[in-house]
Design a protein around this motif. Structure first.
Motif, PDB file in Angstrom:
ATOM      1  N   ASN A   1      80.474  23.273  49.750  1.00 42.34           N
ATOM      2  CA  ASN A   1      80.862  24.336  49.076  1.00 42.34           C
ATOM      3  C   ASN A   1      81.748  25.445  48.969  1.00 42.34           C
ATOM      4  O   ASN A   1      81.127  26.428  48.099  1.00 42.34           O
TER       5      ASN A   1
ATOM      6  N   VAL B   1      84.048  28.154  49.462  1.00 39.75           N
ATOM      7  CA  VAL B   1      84.001  29.236  47.869  1.00 39.75           C
ATOM      8  C   VAL B   1      85.402  30.458  47.368  1.00 39.75           C
ATOM      9  O   VAL B   1      85.919  30.578  49.020  1.00 39.75           O
TER      10      VAL B   1
ATOM     11  N   LYS C   1      85.125  35.350  45.031  1.00 34.36           N
ATOM     12  CA  LYS C   1      84.151  34.968  44.817  1.00 34.36           C
ATOM     13  C   LYS C   1      83.253  35.465  45.683  1.00 34.36           C
ATOM     14  O   LYS C   1      82.192  36.269  45.548  1.00 34.36           O
ATOM     15  N   ASP C   2      83.167  35.328  47.300  1.00 43.22           N
ATOM     16  CA  ASP C   2      82.992  35.695  48.430  1.00 43.22           C
ATOM     17  C   ASP C   2      82.276  37.458  48.280  1.00 43.22           C
ATOM     18  O   ASP C   2      81.882  37.895  47.960  1.00 43.22           O
ATOM     19  N   THR C   3      83.630  38.422  48.201  1.00 46.20           N
ATOM     20  CA  THR C   3      83.621  39.915  47.681  1.00 46.20           C
ATOM     21  C   THR C   3      82.991  39.992  46.433  1.00 46.20           C
ATOM     22  O   THR C   3      82.113  40.864  47.246  1.00 46.20           O
ATOM     23  N   ALA C   4      82.983  39.315  45.373  1.00 45.22           N
ATOM     24  CA  ALA C   4      81.256  39.586  44.444  1.00 45.22           C
ATOM     25  C   ALA C   4      80.485  39.493  44.714  1.00 45.22           C
ATOM     26  O   ALA C   4      79.945  40.395  44.521  1.00 45.22           O
ATOM     27  N   GLN C   5      79.792  38.357  45.702  1.00 46.53           N
ATOM     28  CA  GLN C   5      78.967  37.844  46.297  1.00 46.53           C
ATOM     29  C   GLN C   5      78.005  38.846  46.844  1.00 46.53           C
ATOM     30  O   GLN C   5      77.237  39.850  46.712  1.00 46.53           O
ATOM     31  N   LEU C   6      79.243  39.804  48.033  1.00 47.39           N
ATOM     32  CA  LEU C   6      79.106  40.530  48.975  1.00 47.39           C
ATOM     33  C   LEU C   6      78.540  41.934  48.264  1.00 47.39           C
ATOM     34  O   LEU C   6      77.100  42.434  48.510  1.00 47.39           O
ATOM     35  N   ASN C   7      79.043  42.176  47.286  1.00 48.97           N
ATOM     36  CA  ASN C   7      79.240  43.601  46.704  1.00 48.97           C
ATOM     37  C   ASN C   7      77.718  43.368  45.199  1.00 48.97           C
ATOM     38  O   ASN C   7      77.252  44.325  45.205  1.00 48.97           O
ATOM     39  N   LEU C   8      77.542  41.927  44.565  1.00 48.27           N
ATOM     40  CA  LEU C   8      76.192  41.731  44.377  1.00 48.27           C
ATOM     41  C   LEU C   8      74.822  42.113  44.917  1.00 48.27           C
ATOM     42  O   LEU C   8      74.106  42.018  44.541  1.00 48.27           O
ATOM     43  N   ALA C   9      75.214  41.170  46.390  1.00 50.72           N
ATOM     44  CA  ALA C   9      74.094  41.835  47.559  1.00 50.72           C
ATOM     45  C   ALA C   9      74.091  42.685  47.740  1.00 50.72           C
ATOM     46  O   ALA C   9      72.338  43.489  47.933  1.00 50.72           O
TER      47      ALA C   9
ATOM     48  N   SER D   1      72.733  44.607  45.140  1.00 56.68           N
ATOM     49  CA  SER D   1      70.977  43.864  44.968  1.00 56.68           C
ATOM     50  C   SER D   1      69.902  45.058  45.547  1.00 56.68           C
ATOM     51  O   SER D   1      68.467  45.885  45.860  1.00 56.68           O
TER      52      SER D   1
END
Length: 295
Positions: free
Chosen positions: A199, A201, A205-213, A216
């Protein structure tokens, strides 16, 4: 085995090259056999390219696409010629094999299995709206003559490098391949880290997903704190409600007792002094006693 496992389209990776801009190229793999085929993509410049997915399994007579992304470059290569190469390895795998089952040892030449290898070279293309960029004294300039020659080429047909360059590219591929074999699993691990898993990434995108995590998690913690505060407030309200009801009952009881006391006081006031009948009886008795004492 002489039958080709995979048909690759296109056979050259063509990138529209612009300084400080990322560019991508789509490659389609077609399984020509009646078996399940696993593939793996390698490159001589793992830090320069991002491949996703770099491994996969293709169903019989099926297709699979992967995208090769060239990272933004600060310097244009000389004469827009690139010596980077890609190697696509493929082999037949049993039914039920998943992407997680694919390992580096599966594509080792000494594994005893038939490994099909196909090489792709990289071709850089100038943007349609700008001529080829050539480095001069550390800077880039426009080569008008080469620009005019490229404009004469029909649409959909790319310039073909001279034969000498092709031979040089082949030599570079062989040299890079030898270097890659010497590095063995270390180079493959680097490719895996740079290219990502199935997959794969992008770092952004990894940074954005970490920020989103993280966001949350913070929201969840805040919600839990708010829930605890709401429960405390509800308990406080219940206690206050019970206390107010107790105060109301006590107030009513005090009112009743006050009314009873008032009634008792009124009764005592009414009973002050002797009743009239009592006085009359006492008077008659006194008169009778006096009459008998003094005839």
């Amino acid at each position: 085995m002489t039958t080709e496992l995979l048909e690759i389209e296109p056979r050259e990776l063509k990138f529209v090259f612009e300084l400080k801009k990322q560019t991508s190229c789509l490659v389609q793999l077609k399984n020509k056999s009646d078996q399940y085929v696993a593939f793996k993509v390698k490159t001589t410049s793992p830090k320069k390219y991002c491949v996703r997915p770099n491994i996969g399994i293709i169903n019989p007579k099926g297709n699979c696409d992967f995208t090769v992304t060239m990272q933004a470059q600060k310097i244009a290569p000389p004469d827009m010629q690139c010596k980077d190469k890609f190697l696509i390895q493929s082999r037949i795998v049993p039914f039920g094999t998943t992407v997680d089952d694919i390992t580096s040892d599966m594509f080792a030449r000494d594994s005893g299995n038939h490994i099909e290898e196909k090489k792709l070279r990289v071709v850089l293309i100038s943007p349609p709206s700008s001529p080829v960029l050539l480095p001069v004294n550390g800077e880039t300039k426009q080569d008008n003559e080469m620009s005019m020659q490229k404009e004469k080429v029909p649409i959909g047909v790319e310039n073909i490098p001279p034969p000498l360059r092709v031979s040089e590219d082949v030599k570079g591929l062989e040299t890079a391949q030898n270097m890659e074999e010497d590095r063995s699993k270390t180079a493959e691990d680097v490719v895996s880290r740079q290219a990502g898993n199935a997959n794969d990434v992008n770092p952004a995108k990894d940074t954005a997903q970490l920020n989103l995590a993280k966001d949350s998690e913070e929201l969840k913690s805040r919600l839990s704190i708010m829930d605890s505060k709401i429960r405390e407030a509800e308990l406080t309200i219940m206690k206050l409600t019970e206390e107010s009801s107790m105060i109301t009952r006590e107030k009513n009881m005090l009112k009743q007792e006050l009314e009873m006391l008032k009634r008792k006081v009124n009764e005592k006031k009414v009973q002050v002094g002797f009743p009239l009948m009592y006085v009359c009886m006492v008077a008659l008795i006194s008169v009778a006693v006096g009459y008998y004492i003094h005839p």
